[in-house]
Design an enzyme around this catalytic site. Structure first.
Site, PDB file in Angstrom:
ATOM      1  N   ARG A 239      -1.688   3.656   4.906  1.00  0.00           N
ATOM      2  CA  ARG A 239      -2.946   3.115   4.401  1.00  0.00           C
ATOM      3  C   ARG A 239      -3.895   2.892   5.569  1.00  0.00           C
ATOM      4  O   ARG A 239      -3.480   2.409   6.636  1.00  0.00           O
ATOM      5  CB  ARG A 239      -2.712   1.788   3.662  1.00  0.00           C
ATOM      6  N   GLU A 268     -12.110   4.033   2.818  1.00  0.00           N
ATOM      7  CA  GLU A 268     -12.184   5.296   2.072  1.00  0.00           C
ATOM      8  C   GLU A 268     -13.202   5.205   0.956  1.00  0.00           C
ATOM      9  O   GLU A 268     -13.273   4.165   0.285  1.00  0.00           O
ATOM     10  CB  GLU A 268     -10.805   5.630   1.488  1.00  0.00           C
ATOM     11  N   HIS A 286      -6.851  12.121   2.684  1.00  0.00           N
ATOM     12  CA  HIS A 286      -5.811  11.460   1.889  1.00  0.00           C
ATOM     13  C   HIS A 286      -5.093  12.456   0.959  1.00  0.00           C
ATOM     14  O   HIS A 286      -5.116  12.309  -0.271  1.00  0.00           O
ATOM     15  CB  HIS A 286      -6.418  10.303   1.080  1.00  0.00           C
TER      16      HIS A 286
END
Ligand code: DGY
Length: 327
Positions: A239, A268, A286
């Site tokens: 993350r 993000e 991602h």
């Protein structure tokens, strides 16, 4: 058969999952090729009996207040830092995730980033396509060796273990930092459990596989970068907020560390502007679990979890089993 439940799926997912839900439910899916806005999310879940949601959806108090009929929320991800687990548990609402089926896909991606940054693959590809290559050169794109180096794994769960096991072909020493002892890594690799400072100081490559928690947010900041070798590389497929991204950009620019391979970002889909112009960082959007097999299996698992919740049965991958009276 009449369909008892209405479920909302917050983004198009592989059809196998939708098909499974359609056998027993009326299924509505976000029609746009983008995450829903907050208003759209709230509007669409108002009268849903269950919700299949994504890591980009914040599942919090407001959502629970709005989706009054929802018997549960099935996250289409293994990570679930987007969900307020405590609040859901207090209200007796089950939540689930998709562990197991994206382990290898994610570990493979961490290796892909490690190779890409250490051997300067993206930089070299851009150079060749630009038409600048005048032929073989002894000093072109010198990178780092991987064979025999020290790999530091931060977070030795499923994905961290898979990442470590895949190092066998490169005869690496493996260090890991985790609150639990990892018997598999110790037996199969002779891996050593170490404190964070030792891992930072001794690793040539560090791969992050820890969950995002208040205690792990910004675990990689300037203080940590200063402890790393100048020749070390940092890989993150976990993350984004585990890393202080602007401090990482400073560390990469100043040569405090050699490079980074990132699949996830602190804010993000925004990426810290400074990273975009650096050659010693490889950036992916991602996509670590983005293999057809992994994403299809994630869809099936999320659908099965949601169906179980609708039926009042225990969801197989329940995150908060306390709602069923388990510990
Ligand atoms: C996850 O599952 O948590 C990944 O970040 C996306 O697949």
């Amino acid at each position: 058969m009449s369909k008892k439940w209405k479920v909302y799926v917050t983004r198009q997912i592989p059809h196998a999952g939708i098909e499974l839900l359609q056998k027993e439910c009326v299924v509505l899916v976000n029609p746009y090729d983008r995450p829903l806005t907050r208003e759209e999310l709230l509007e669409n879940i108002k009268d849903a009996d269950g919700v299949l949601c994504l890591l980009t959806d914040k599942i919090d108090v407001e959502v629970f207040d709005t989706a009054k009929k929802a018997k549960g929320f099935a996250n289409y991800a293994v990570g679930y830092d987007n969900m307020d687990v405590e609040e859901a548990t207090k209200r007796g609402i089950p939540l689930s995730n998709t562990p197991g089926v994206l382990t290898d896909a994610t570990a493979d991606m961490a290796w892909a980033l490690l190779f890409a940054v250490a051997r300067r693959i993206v930089e070299a590809d851009k150079f060749l396509r630009s038409g600048s290559w005048g032929g073989w050169g002894p000093m072109q794109f010198l990178g780092a060796d991987i064979q025999g180096k020290t790999l530091g794994i931060v977070g030795a769960g499923r994905i961290g273990t898979a990442m470590a096991l895949k190092s066998r072909g490169f005869d690496m020493q493996v260090l890991y930092h985790d609150e639990h002892k990892n018997e598999v890594m110790e037996e199969k690799l002779g891996a050593k459990q170490v404190d964070m400072d030792t891992l930072l100081k001794e690793s040539d490559f560090i791969s992050i596989h820890a969950p995002l928690l208040p205690s792990t947010r910004h675990m990689f900041d300037m203080q940590a970068f200063k402890k790393m070798k100048n020749s070390a590389y940092l890989i993150n497929t976990a993350r984004g907020p585990l890393i202080n991204e602007s401090e990482l950009a400073t560390a990469l620019k100043s040569g405090l560390i050699a490079g980074a391979g990132l699949d996830v970002y602190e804010f993000e889909p925004k990426v810290t502007e400074d990273l975009l112009s650096l050659n010693n960082v490889v950036l992916c959007p991602h996509i670590a679990s983005a293999t057809t097999t992994a994403r299809t299996n994630m869809a099936l698992i999320a659908a099965r979890n949601l169906l179980a919740m609708l039926k009042g049965e225990k969801a197989p991958q329940c995150i908060n089993p306390k709602v069923y009276g388990d510990n």
